[in-house]
Design a protein around this motif. Sequence first.
Motif, PDB file in Angstrom:
ATOM      1  N   LYS A  20       0.533   3.159  -3.845  1.00 19.71           N
ATOM      2  CA  LYS A  20       0.571   1.711  -4.030  1.00 19.71           C
ATOM      3  C   LYS A  20       1.824   1.277  -4.786  1.00 19.71           C
ATOM      4  O   LYS A  20       2.211   1.894  -5.774  1.00 19.71           O
ATOM      5  CB  LYS A  20      -0.666   1.246  -4.798  1.00 19.71           C
ATOM      6  N   ILE A  74      -5.056  -1.107  -0.266  1.00 20.17           N
ATOM      7  CA  ILE A  74      -3.989  -1.252  -1.261  1.00 20.17           C
ATOM      8  C   ILE A  74      -4.428  -0.716  -2.624  1.00 20.17           C
ATOM      9  O   ILE A  74      -3.719   0.068  -3.260  1.00 20.17           O
ATOM     10  CB  ILE A  74      -3.567  -2.725  -1.373  1.00 20.17           C
ATOM     11  N   ALA A 124       0.820  -1.217   0.000  1.00 21.95           N
ATOM     12  CA  ALA A 124       0.000   0.000   0.000  1.00 21.95           C
ATOM     13  C   ALA A 124       0.851   1.264   0.000  1.00 21.95           C
ATOM     14  O   ALA A 124       0.320   2.374  -0.115  1.00 21.95           O
ATOM     15  CB  ALA A 124      -0.923  -0.002   1.217  1.00 21.95           C
ATOM     16  N   SER A 184      -4.792   3.194  -2.662  1.00 23.76           N
ATOM     17  CA  SER A 184      -3.689   4.051  -2.224  1.00 23.76           C
ATOM     18  C   SER A 184      -2.959   4.684  -3.397  1.00 23.76           C
ATOM     19  O   SER A 184      -2.575   4.005  -4.352  1.00 23.76           O
ATOM     20  CB  SER A 184      -2.694   3.236  -1.386  1.00 23.76           C
TER      21      SER A 184
END
Length: 283
Positions: free
Chosen positions: A166, A160, A109, A163
Amino acid sequence: MSDSIFHIFSNELFLDLTVYQYGYEKCDPLHSYGPFVRNHYLFHYIISGKGMLSVTEKDDSAVYHMEAHSGFLIEPGRINLYSADQKFPWEYVWVEFDGLRAKELMEEAGLSNDHPVFHPISDTAADKLRDEMLRLTQYPDNSRPFGIIGQLYLIMDALIQGSSNKKRLQGGKLSRFYAQEALSFIEQNYTLPITVEDMANRCNLDRSYFGKVFKDMIGQSPQDFLIRYRMSKATSLLTSTGLSIGDISVQVGYPNQLHFSRAFRNIYGMSPRQYRQQNKLLS
């Protein structure tokens, strides 16, 4: 919704990823928590309002100011303090979690002690994460353990995928193979007096290099992980069987009951007997 929701989840069966506590709070102005050091990962998603997070490591500290539709991660072992804004105090939902894959998922993430703030890629992603975390707060303590763990995985997926930081994981890492070999060895032999040297030999690695690889992948030293793994097995035996403390000690790799009780107290803050009294399952 109440101004505050708080739940504790106590189930030692889930090792890859598990919940410890979760809740929701609409804070008063300047409401703060800390300075404090967490034993596990803690993530907050800010629904409305503003606040700040202060993270300290050794002689360095950093302050982050955040508002609605963002979030923040607190890693275990870090000194932290967070506080609601005076004029626009924040409202947030939060979850405390840990496990074998917790560090890996946070890295995916793009969240860490150096980069603790979550920024969503879109409003849709922010709403998805908020909704998944709010759903978790609707689960009563321990009533549906698989439902709670399943909801945690949905939160991790939303975190995740949503984000802006990521990262893509690199597949096929040799270090991942070594870590998995060590985990399999522990799972198969934790009842025996195994050592870190034994784990390193299983992977055909130098002991010090093995320790570094394991900690990088799992987030704990091999010795700390072995102790926590054994203690998690002990809690299951304490709550679900009538075995004596001495028998349980032997079954989780501690021939010396005194050493077992000391290790157990270091992890759970109470003796095995006290833990059994407080958590024994109804028959």
